[in-house]
Design an enzyme around this catalytic site. Structure first.
Site, PDB file in Angstrom:
ATOM      1  CE  LYS A 216      57.195   5.907  40.432  1.00 10.83           C
ATOM      2  NZ  LYS A 216      58.087   6.859  39.800  1.00 10.83           N
ATOM      3  CD  GLU A 222      59.197   7.111  56.106  1.00  9.31           C
ATOM      4  OE1 GLU A 222      59.149   6.202  55.247  1.00  9.31           O
ATOM      5  OE2 GLU A 222      60.140   7.917  56.177  1.00  9.31           O
ATOM      6  N   GLY A 277      57.473  10.754  41.993  1.00 10.64           N
ATOM      7  CA  GLY A 277      56.645  11.037  43.173  1.00 10.64           C
ATOM      8  C   GLY A 277      56.328  12.518  43.321  1.00 10.64           C
ATOM      9  NE  ARG A 278      62.048  15.204  42.359  1.00  6.91           N
ATOM     10  CZ  ARG A 278      62.681  14.036  42.365  1.00  6.91           C
ATOM     11  NH1 ARG A 278      62.288  13.090  43.188  1.00  6.91           N
ATOM     12  NH2 ARG A 278      63.691  13.803  41.545  1.00  6.91           N
ATOM     13  CD  GLU A 363      62.677  13.427  46.734  1.00 11.48           C
ATOM     14  OE1 GLU A 363      61.739  13.102  45.969  1.00 11.48           O
ATOM     15  OE2 GLU A 363      62.699  13.071  47.934  1.00 11.48           O
ATOM     16  CG  HIS A 394      54.479  40.435  61.788  1.00 13.75           C
ATOM     17  ND1 HIS A 394      54.535  41.689  62.333  1.00 13.75           N
ATOM     18  CD2 HIS A 394      53.631  40.517  60.731  1.00 13.75           C
ATOM     19  CE1 HIS A 394      53.725  42.495  61.660  1.00 13.75           C
ATOM     20  NE2 HIS A 394      53.166  41.802  60.677  1.00 13.75           N
ATOM     21  CE  LYS A 514      63.582   5.849  51.055  1.00  8.51           C
ATOM     22  NZ  LYS A 514      63.067   5.450  49.752  1.00  8.51           N
TER      23      LYS A 514
HETATM   24  O1  F6P Z   1      61.757  10.594  49.626  1.00 10.05           O
HETATM   25  C1  F6P Z   1      61.962   9.618  48.661  1.00 10.05           C
HETATM   26  C2  F6P Z   1      60.694   9.258  47.957  1.00 10.05           C
HETATM   27  O2  F6P Z   1      60.999   8.223  47.091  1.00 10.05           O
HETATM   28  C3  F6P Z   1      60.047  10.426  47.216  1.00 10.05           C
HETATM   29  O3  F6P Z   1      60.639  10.681  46.003  1.00 10.05           O
HETATM   30  C4  F6P Z   1      58.652   9.948  47.124  1.00 10.05           C
HETATM   31  O4  F6P Z   1      57.772  10.974  46.781  1.00 10.05           O
HETATM   32  C5  F6P Z   1      58.453   9.416  48.532  1.00 10.05           C
HETATM   33  O5  F6P Z   1      59.690   8.812  48.846  1.00 10.05           O
HETATM   34  C6  F6P Z   1      57.319   8.459  48.708  1.00 10.05           C
HETATM   35  O6  F6P Z   1      57.457   7.331  47.903  1.00 10.05           O
HETATM   36  P1  F6P Z   1      56.240   6.353  47.635  1.00 10.05           P
HETATM   37  O7  F6P Z   1      55.175   7.138  46.916  1.00 10.05           O
HETATM   38  O8  F6P Z   1      56.796   5.245  46.798  1.00 10.05           O
HETATM   39  O9  F6P Z   1      55.735   5.860  48.956  1.00 10.05           O
END
Ligand code: F6P
Length: 553
Positions: A216, A222, A277-278, A363, A394, A514
């Protein structure tokens, strides 16, 4: 129109409201009652405590509620102005107050031809324009018209993203794998741990691989690290910058950063800041889903989401599936002291569903202050976890049956399987029903003794029962059902957040880690031993790592 009274009650500390106090009093009585008694008192309980909506049959008879509890929970929802909150979301009000944003994932699945004007703009026009571009692109890749840099057809799709930019896509891909084009192979890379990227790509042919970089913000550490690794991997094999245009597409709200990364905006699919995002798996973040199952199946999934949205928006609360699901979850968490919810799909295709729900619920509702910044004053989101049945049986079910923790369960099952193998589907579903029954009713010491069990073993073989569970049973797992199921949990989460009075759409709790990781990252990278000013534990860990780390690539 909201009445003055309801407005006042909605703003009062939750635990001080008359409805909350009444629920506490009732819980004190109901806690002493066993599900055995509740069933014995009402021969029709199984039918009465159930709801059929949007193809989902929701059985909450094995929850520790009675009619009075449901009535009081509904009264609480009214007092907290749940109706007003729902209307505000669907209207596009900026209900994500801490980020000053609308919350309009429901717009992503509104059918063409409708209008939703927010801040003077019809947001649906943009939604359908992107959906159409996605469909054209997906058809080109699926048909082989889209070629890689060397003229080969795409055979591998690697989704790079994390959180909502990964969990929705991977969950939906796994859930709908039966509907996917098996000529395409899908991988999902999320972790900044290089192993994730290395293992996902080790056997892939770069000339036939398409990367879908989902973020987003397009600033997530990452995702950018993995996207750069993918770029290097692609260029090392194809040796030409022009290959990027054929092997990379981006999904983001941030055009500038996408361009800076080197992806042509023509290969970018956008969405908007009003999609959390979620809550984004049905936006362009679902591009890998659409590549897998095709545009028509994707539209069917959106139709399932929309059907649940309409049910949520229009149905009186006493027959409203997400409202009842959310209220019962809240009853368990706040009045029965249940600390966690196990989500147990008896469907192998839903193996990533619990992980998806962890982000969605925790979240969203893992908060301790209200929208006004005051302590909520009561417990909020339970811990959500789970595994598909029968595997979990199990492993951890022992603890649910005979441990000391209070755990509620959501069982999810389907009447039809996509893969009939002998009588295995009946066996699977027999296990699902048996677990709900065993958890609710248990086995008394008298029953155990009557079986001739030696006295010393009686306590070990006794099951207390009275563990609350719901069962969601539906016909089969198809795109439409998946959409309805996800929307059910989205709205159930909304209901709980509205009653707790929190902002379910921000996630400030992820920030501190972060920031600290950036600082520590620089300290790990420094060539000269850095001067450390953390706590003594963190300092020692950093020093030890610097001494012992292996070579980098
Ligand atoms: O974990 C924090 C967060 O902002 C989530 O809400 C989001 O889904 C994720 O990081 C990834 O964010 P982005 O889509 O901006 O890379």
């Amino acid at each position: 129109m909201k009445s003055k009274t309801s407005r006042t009650t909605a703003e009062r500390p939750l635990a001080a409201t008359q409805q909350w106090k009444a629920l506490q009093r009732l819980a004190a009585t109901l806690k002493r009652r066993h599900l055995r008694e509740l069933f014995a008192d009402d021969a029709q309980r199984g039918e009465r405590c159930a709801l059929d909506a949007v193809g989902l049959y929701f059985d909450y008879a094995k929850q520790r509620v009675d009619e009075r509890a449901v009535a009081l929970l509904l009264a609480l929802a009214q007092a907290r102005d749940l109706r007003g909150r729902i209307d505000a979301m669907f209207r596009g009000d900026r209900i994500n107050t801490t980020e000053d944003r609308s919350v309009l994932h429901v717009a992503l699945r509104m059918p063409k031809g409708k209008r939703l004007v927010v801040d003077g703009r019809d947001v649906l026009a943009g939604v359908h324009e992107v959906l159409e571009r996605m469909a054209v692109f997906c058809e080109r890749v699926r048909s082989g018209a889209w070629k890689g840099h060397t003229g080969e057809r795409i055979r591998h799709v690697v989704n790079i993203g994390i959180g909502g930019s990964d969990l929705g896509p991977v969950m939906a891909y796994e859930a709908l794998r039966h509907y996917s084009d098996r000529a395409l192979d899908f991988r999902f890379v999320s972790n900044v741990d290089g192993t994730d990227f290395a293992e996902a790509t080790r056997d892939l042919d770069p000339a036939r691989t398409l990367f879908v970089v989902c973020s987003k913000t397009f600033t997530t550490q990452e995702t950018l690290a993995n996207a750069h690794a993918a770029r290097r991997w692609c260029l090392a094999a194809l040796g030409d910058e022009r290959a990027i245009a054929k092997h990379f597409v981006a999904v983001s709200t941030n055009r500038g950063e996408v361009e800076r990364f080197g992806i042509d905006p023509a290969n970018m699919f956008g969405f908007w800041d009003w999609v959390g995002g979620r809550y984004s798996m049905d936006s362009a973040i679902g591009l890998s889903t659409m590549l897998a199952i095709g545009p028509q199946n994707f539209r069917d999934m959106l139709a399932g989401f929309h059907a649940m949205d309409e049910h949520f928006r229009k149905t009186p609360f006493e027959r409203n599936l997400p409202v009842l699901h959310g209220l019962i979850g809240l009853w368990n968490a706040n009045f029965l002291g249940v600390e966690s919810l196990a989500v147990l799909p008896y469907e192998q295709y839903l193996k990533r569903f619990p992980a998806y729900l962890q982000q969605l619920t925790m979240e969203s509702n893992g908060k301790r202050v209200t929208r006004a910044g005051k302590p909520v004053g009561v417990e909020t989101c339970p811990i959500v976890w789970g595994e598909p049945g029968t595997n979990g049986q199990h492993s951890f079910y022992q603890l649910i049956h005979q441990g000391t923790r209070k755990i509620a369960c959501d069982f999810i099952g389907f009447c039809e399987t996509a893969n009939p193998v002998g009588d295995q589907h009946d066996l699977l579903i027999a296990n699902l029903f048996a677990q709900g029954e065993a958890l609710a009713f248990g086995k008394t010491a008298a029953e155990v003794r009557a079986e001739g069990v030696p006295a010393a073993l009686v306590p070990h073989k006794t099951f207390p029962g009275n563990h609350p569970s719901s069962t969601i049973l539906t016909r089969k797992l198809d795109p439409r059902t998946l959409g309805a199921l996800v929307a059910l949990y989205e709205h159930s989460t909304f209901v709980q957040g509205a009653i707790w009075g929190i902002d379910s759409f921000d996630q400030w709790g992820v920030e501190l880690g972060k920031v600290l990781a950036k600082r520590i990252g620089a300290e790990l990278a420094a060539t000269k031993t850095p001067k450390l000013a953390h706590d003594s534990s963190t300092n020692a860990l950093i020093r030890r790592y610097r001494r012992q780390r292996g070579p980098s690539a």
